[in-house]
Design an enzyme around this catalytic site. Structure first.
Site, PDB file in Angstrom:
ATOM      1  N   GLU A   8       0.815  -1.227   0.000  1.00 38.72           N
ATOM      2  CA  GLU A   8       0.000   0.000   0.000  1.00 38.72           C
ATOM      3  C   GLU A   8       0.845   1.274   0.000  1.00 38.72           C
ATOM      4  O   GLU A   8       0.628   2.174   0.810  1.00 38.72           O
ATOM      5  CB  GLU A   8      -0.977  -0.005   1.186  1.00 38.72           C
ATOM      6  CG  GLU A   8      -1.924  -1.196   1.141  1.00 38.72           C
ATOM      7  CD  GLU A   8      -2.898  -1.245   2.334  1.00 38.72           C
ATOM      8  OE1 GLU A   8      -2.899  -0.299   3.146  1.00 38.72           O
ATOM      9  OE2 GLU A   8      -3.654  -2.221   2.434  1.00 38.72           O
TER      10      GLU A   8
ATOM     11  N   ASN B 268       2.655  -4.935  -3.341  1.00 42.26           N
ATOM     12  CA  ASN B 268       1.244  -5.277  -3.127  1.00 42.26           C
ATOM     13  C   ASN B 268       0.453  -3.985  -2.928  1.00 42.26           C
ATOM     14  O   ASN B 268       0.888  -3.096  -2.211  1.00 42.26           O
ATOM     15  CB  ASN B 268       1.136  -6.166  -1.885  1.00 42.26           C
ATOM     16  CG  ASN B 268      -0.199  -6.886  -1.760  1.00 42.26           C
ATOM     17  OD1 ASN B 268      -0.694  -7.454  -2.743  1.00 42.26           O
ATOM     18  ND2 ASN B 268      -0.784  -6.859  -0.581  1.00 42.26           N
TER      19      ASN B 268
ATOM     20  N   HIS C 240     -10.050  -6.217  -2.346  1.00 39.31           N
ATOM     21  CA  HIS C 240     -11.115  -6.154  -1.334  1.00 39.31           C
ATOM     22  C   HIS C 240     -12.258  -5.400  -1.985  1.00 39.31           C
ATOM     23  O   HIS C 240     -12.170  -4.184  -2.192  1.00 39.31           O
ATOM     24  CB  HIS C 240     -10.630  -5.409  -0.095  1.00 39.31           C
ATOM     25  CG  HIS C 240      -9.533  -6.126   0.640  1.00 39.31           C
ATOM     26  ND1 HIS C 240      -9.757  -7.304   1.314  1.00 39.31           N
ATOM     27  CD2 HIS C 240      -8.225  -5.843   0.780  1.00 39.31           C
ATOM     28  CE1 HIS C 240      -8.620  -7.717   1.857  1.00 39.31           C
ATOM     29  NE2 HIS C 240      -7.674  -6.839   1.551  1.00 39.31           N
TER      30      HIS C 240
ATOM     31  N   GLU D  31      -5.625 -10.695  -1.920  1.00 36.81           N
ATOM     32  CA  GLU D  31      -6.453 -10.581  -0.703  1.00 36.81           C
ATOM     33  C   GLU D  31      -7.938 -10.526  -1.043  1.00 36.81           C
ATOM     34  O   GLU D  31      -8.692  -9.736  -0.459  1.00 36.81           O
ATOM     35  CB  GLU D  31      -6.074  -9.318   0.089  1.00 36.81           C
ATOM     36  CG  GLU D  31      -4.588  -9.215   0.394  1.00 36.81           C
ATOM     37  CD  GLU D  31      -4.217  -8.042   1.300  1.00 36.81           C
ATOM     38  OE1 GLU D  31      -5.124  -7.404   1.878  1.00 36.81           O
ATOM     39  OE2 GLU D  31      -3.021  -7.769   1.432  1.00 36.81           O
TER      40      GLU D  31
ATOM     41  N   ASP E 296     -11.723 -10.584  -1.213  1.00 42.14           N
ATOM     42  CA  ASP E 296     -12.950 -10.844  -0.473  1.00 42.14           C
ATOM     43  C   ASP E 296     -14.038  -9.901  -0.982  1.00 42.14           C
ATOM     44  O   ASP E 296     -13.737  -8.897  -1.632  1.00 42.14           O
ATOM     45  CB  ASP E 296     -12.784 -10.790   1.057  1.00 42.14           C
ATOM     46  CG  ASP E 296     -12.181  -9.514   1.599  1.00 42.14           C
ATOM     47  OD1 ASP E 296     -12.220  -8.485   0.914  1.00 42.14           O
ATOM     48  OD2 ASP E 296     -11.667  -9.537   2.739  1.00 42.14           O
TER      49      ASP E 296
HETATM   50  C1  XIL Z   1      -5.761  -6.886   8.132  1.00 39.17           C
HETATM   51  C2  XIL Z   1      -6.045  -8.162   8.889  1.00 39.17           C
HETATM   52  O1  XIL Z   1      -6.887  -8.956   8.108  1.00 39.17           O
HETATM   53  C3  XIL Z   1      -6.672  -7.855  10.209  1.00 39.17           C
HETATM   54  O2  XIL Z   1      -6.782  -9.037  10.997  1.00 39.17           O
HETATM   55  C4  XIL Z   1      -5.863  -6.817  10.982  1.00 39.17           C
HETATM   56  O3  XIL Z   1      -6.551  -6.437  12.138  1.00 39.17           O
HETATM   57  C5  XIL Z   1      -5.609  -5.591  10.112  1.00 39.17           C
HETATM   58  O4  XIL Z   1      -5.001  -5.985   8.898  1.00 39.17           O
HETATM   59  N1  XIL Z   1      -4.720  -4.949   3.494  1.00 39.17           N
HETATM   60  C6  XIL Z   1      -3.638  -5.708   3.906  1.00 39.17           C
HETATM   61  C7  XIL Z   1      -3.760  -6.593   5.082  1.00 39.17           C
HETATM   62  O5  XIL Z   1      -2.620  -5.731   3.209  1.00 39.17           O
HETATM   63  O6  XIL Z   1      -2.562  -6.702   5.791  1.00 39.17           O
HETATM   64  C8  XIL Z   1      -4.871  -6.179   6.001  1.00 39.17           C
HETATM   65  O7  XIL Z   1      -5.022  -7.211   6.967  1.00 39.17           O
HETATM   66  C9  XIL Z   1      -6.137  -5.927   5.230  1.00 39.17           C
HETATM   67  C10 XIL Z   1      -5.956  -4.843   4.223  1.00 39.17           C
END
Ligand code: XIL
Length: 345
Positions: free
Chosen positions: A159, A200, A236, A264, A266
């Site tokens: 990020e 990422n 996400h 990631e 979802d």
């Molecule tokens: C999130 C985890 O899923 C949570 O359990 C934690 O509290 C916060 O981080 N982008 C990312 C991840 O790259 O590391 C994040 O993970 C979600 C968003």
């Protein structure tokens, strides 16, 4: 006071039963072929984020991770604040447990993540420019070195682009300047020359200002000979779905000669989710899978957790949840079958 042989036996039996209860039942097998089997002939590794507490304490969770996925990403256990809570004192137990379990299950590990502005240890804040530079080099050297040969891919930086498409003003950018990104990649390459190194990013899943900036960054890193092997797109999303420029975006990155990963995925729903929401969610998952399959460079697809019982969406986004492939009781949702079908055809 001696408890005697009979007493000892009773104690041992009680401990075994208690452990059995704590670990819970076996997983109910999921219908059809596993995701990892379905991904294999497509040349696609299928991953999930995992949590060490669930792996340790819930048998059904552990069984499903092993059965369904060919890759795992520690959801938090490798983040800086967890792995180096005190400067120079590394706590690898939790991440080691994940990496060991992955080894037994024949899975690859995505290391997540080395340089990220969230979940940092408190001590980092007090460092000035030279201190932060040295601490970052040392962190990367020690963590990547510890997992040398066991972590296949690292999210080296996470990020680094802001929402509006400029470089994020993280403590790293602020104190070290934009070159911290190149330095992180070089340090990671030195620590494990065989690991593949990814950048990422969030919200860069389709063509937009953020992915434009990421694209320009990756191109310039490549042009300057920085050791970067791939780009991870988080994905996400919600029922607004994946913008139609998703595949074109993957293609333009692929044309830079990097491998791609969905890292990631979802699909968050408003709670309570209706049957129609679950069907719409299945279609979004299908789009995500198909897009990755359509681009040869897209070699891995990771879900950010696989059960609604353990998902950051339910835990951190109020009013949202039901974002994963299985419900909280580890039963398949329409999304699970949609992913299976998308992988099969
Ligand atoms: C999130 C985890 O899923 C949570 O359990 C934690 O509290 C916060 O981080 N982008 C990312 C991840 O790259 O590391 C994040 O993970 C979600 C968003």
């Amino acid at each position: 006071m001696a408890i005697g042989a009979a007493g000892l036996l009773v104690l041992i039996v009680a401990l075994v039963v208690a452990e059995g209860l704590r670990q819970g039942r076996d997983a109910k097998p999921l219908p059809g072929q596993s995701l990892r089997e379905l991904g294999q002939p497509r040349g696609l590794s299928i991953g999930t984020a995992v949590r060490v507490d669930a792996l340790r304490n819930q048998k059904a969770y552990r069984q499903l991770v092993a059965a369904q996925f060919s890759s795992v990403t520690p959801e938090n256990e490798m983040k800086w604040g967890l792995v180096e809570p005190e400067r120079g004192k590394f706590r690898f137990e939790a991440a080691d447990a994940i990496v060991d379990a992955a080894g037994s299950a024949g899975q690859a590990v995505r290391g997540h993540t080395l340089v990220y502005h969230h979940q940092l240890p408190g001590w980092l804040g007090g460092l000035g420019r030279a201190g932060l530079r040295a601490a970052t080099e040392e962190h990367i050297r020690r963590v990547v070195g510890h997992y040398r040969g066991r972590v296949a891919v690292w999210d080296v930086v996470n990020e680094v682009i802001g929402d509006r498409g400029g470089l994020r003003r993280s403590p790293f950018a602020a104190k070290l300047g934009p070159d911290y990104i190149a330095q992180a990649f070089r340090a990671a390459r030195r620590a494990d020359p065989a690991a593949r190194l990814h950048i990422n990013e969030a919200g860069a899943d389709a063509i937009n200002p953020r992915s434009d900036r990421l694209y320009a960054l990756v191109r310039s890193l490549k042009a300057s000979g920085v050791p970067i092997d791939g780009v991870g797109l988080q994905m996400h999303v919600d029922l607004a779905g994946v913008p139609p420029t998703y595949v074109a975006n993957l293609r333009r990155f692929a044309a830079l000669g990097v491998e791609l990963a969905i890292t990631e995925a979802d699909v968050a729903l408003k709670l309570p989710a209706s049957a129609a929401d679950l069907r719409a969610q299945a279609r979004v998952y299908r789009t995500i899978v198909r897009g990755c399959l359509a681009v040869k460079a897209c070699r891995s697809l990771t879900f950010w957790g696989f059960t609604d019982g353990r998902s950051w969406i339910s835990e951190t986004r109020s009013g949202l949840g039901a974002a994963t492939l299985l419900d909280a009781a580890l039963r398949p949702k329409p999304a699970f079958r949609a992913v299976q079908r998308a992988l099969r055809r």
